[in-house]
Design an enzyme around this catalytic site. Structure first.
Site, PDB file in Angstrom:
ATOM      1  N   ASP A  32       0.844  -1.192   0.000  1.00 52.59           N
ATOM      2  CA  ASP A  32       0.000   0.000   0.000  1.00 52.59           C
ATOM      3  C   ASP A  32       0.880   1.243   0.000  1.00 52.59           C
ATOM      4  OD1 ASP A  32      -2.922   1.188   0.976  1.00 52.59           O
ATOM      5  OD2 ASP A  32      -1.223   2.298   1.778  1.00 52.59           O
TER       6      ASP A  32
ATOM      7  N   TYR B 203       2.999   9.849  -0.499  1.00 52.56           N
ATOM      8  CA  TYR B 203       4.169   9.316   0.211  1.00 52.56           C
ATOM      9  C   TYR B 203       5.476   9.538  -0.550  1.00 52.56           C
ATOM     10  CZ  TYR B 203       0.271   6.778   2.397  1.00 52.56           C
ATOM     11  OH  TYR B 203      -0.913   6.432   2.996  1.00 52.56           O
TER      12      TYR B 203
ATOM     13  N   SER C  55     -10.946   6.487   0.311  1.00 51.97           N
ATOM     14  CA  SER C  55     -10.293   6.421   1.614  1.00 51.97           C
ATOM     15  C   SER C  55     -10.657   7.670   2.406  1.00 51.97           C
ATOM     16  CB  SER C  55      -8.772   6.333   1.422  1.00 51.97           C
ATOM     17  OG  SER C  55      -8.088   6.418   2.648  1.00 51.97           O
ATOM     18  N   ASN C  56     -10.982   7.497   3.670  1.00 52.14           N
ATOM     19  CA  ASN C  56     -11.308   8.619   4.564  1.00 52.14           C
ATOM     20  C   ASN C  56     -12.582   9.357   4.150  1.00 52.14           C
ATOM     21  OD1 ASN C  56      -8.813   8.372   6.144  1.00 52.14           O
ATOM     22  ND2 ASN C  56      -7.787   9.098   4.296  1.00 52.14           N
TER      23      ASN C  56
END
Length: 357
Positions: A125, A130, A246-247
């Protein structure tokens, strides 16, 4: 003499003040240039995170080098999988490449991914945020070269809201594929519904225009919808196998569900897609709203996942059934993490993927 002494004191004070003024000016200039440079980056928040974690990692060792003769180990016994609407199987446990110093050091990222895949792991992931796509991709490619089947590796990445918008996403995805050095990505998530931006905090307090006004899509709702449409186009081309979020909260997912796009390999008639998705979405909302009511959760629990042998064993150990393993708060979190519903083809990921160290 007294006047001379006073004049000398004033001159000295002015010198100190002048020195402080020059120093403050230099510091202000450096800070302004630094802030301007960060703001000019594609993902300013990512640069800040990267800098902080690199500072935290100063003086700390990198991930150990992978032996050149290390061969792939078998996959773990009893490995858990989650079924995706498009028919793929996603390993429930994975390696999260974020939020620690070694996740922002390219050498450590490469070695970590290679170690993980050679030891039997299969779910990696990462995210555009990132800033480690290239190192992750290199680890995957070297693992494949050593005998790990690419078809067994499940690669997840995410699109940060800085890149939201139809054309922006059309430009972003090919770059992610190129950075990772892969032909396709198994799962792409919209990383968050909104941007981390000073305007967001202002709007939460005082209202006003949202943080997407500088995007082609102009507002958060349009930006999320346009991004999903663009990602769906790449899914149709086979460059993305599965889509997700996501989120996102329930209201955000309702917006995406209302678009009526199919998911993965599932084909549906547009006229019936919303009706079919309605019951799924209702179940999704119910699971979210009743997470603090164990009886409701037990009634709606996914039998296949909760029937796993490890849960049964834990239940026997603590004198309870498998549905009651863990304290109430953990039960709700566990069920939500496993709950994956098909909302007009939308993969609703309500679990946080574990960040493996």
């Amino acid at each position: 003499q007294t006047c001379s002494a006073q004049l000398g004191t004033q001159v000295a004070a002015m010198g100190v003040f002048g020195a402080c003024t020059r120093c403050c000016f230099v510091v202000s200039l450096v800070v302004a240039l630094l802030v301007g440079w960060i703001a000019s980056q594609e993902h300013p928040v990512a640069v800040i995170f990267q800098t902080l974690f690199r500072i935290q990692g100063l003086g700390k060792p990198q991930t150990d080098e992978v032996p050149a003769d290390l061969k792939p180990a078998p996959r773990p016994e009893g490995e858990l999988f989650l079924s995706l609407p498009g028919g793929d199987q996603m390993p429930a446990n994975g390696l999260g490449m974020c939020c620690r110093p070694t996740a922002y050091d390219d050498v450590s990222v490469y070695r970590t991914v290679l170690w993980y895949l050679l030891q039997g792991g299969r779910h990696v992931d990462t995210a555009a945020l990132y800033l480690n796509h290239a190192a992750v991709g290199r680890g995957i490619r070297d693992a494949v070269a050593r005998g790990v089947p690419r078809g067994e590796i499940f690669l997840t990445t995410k699109v940060w809201p800085d890149s939201f918008g139809y054309n922006s996403t059309l430009e972003k995805v090919p770059r992610m594929l190129d950075e990772l050095g892969v032909d396709y990505i198994d799962l792409v998530l919209m990383h968050a519904p909104r941007k981390l931006h000073p305007r967001l905090l202002w709007n939460m307090k005082f209202g006003g225009e949202d943080e997407f006004t500088t995007h082609e899509c102009k507002n958060q709702l349009r930006c999320r919808e346009d991004t999903w449409r663009a990602l769906s186009a790449f899914r149709d081309q086979g460059k993305i196998r599965n889509l997700g979020v996501s989120n996102f909260n329930i209201e955000h997912m309702k917006e995406i569900q209302a678009l009526g796009h199919g998911h993965g390999g599932v084909e549906r008639h547009r006229e019936g897609s919303r009706q079919e998705a309605g019951s799924d979405l209702a179940a999704l909302v119910a699971a979210e709203e009743h997470q603090h009511h164990p009886r409701d959760r037990q009634a709606d629990a996914h039998e296949g996942e909760l029937g796993h042998v490890r849960l049964r064993a834990l239940g026997r150990r603590y004198g309870t059934d498998r549905n009651h393993v863990g304290p109430p708060d953990f039960q709700g979190l566990f069920l939500l993490r496993l709950l994956m519903l098909q909302c007009s083809g939308l993969l609703s990921l309500l679990f946080e993927q574990q960040q493996g160290l």
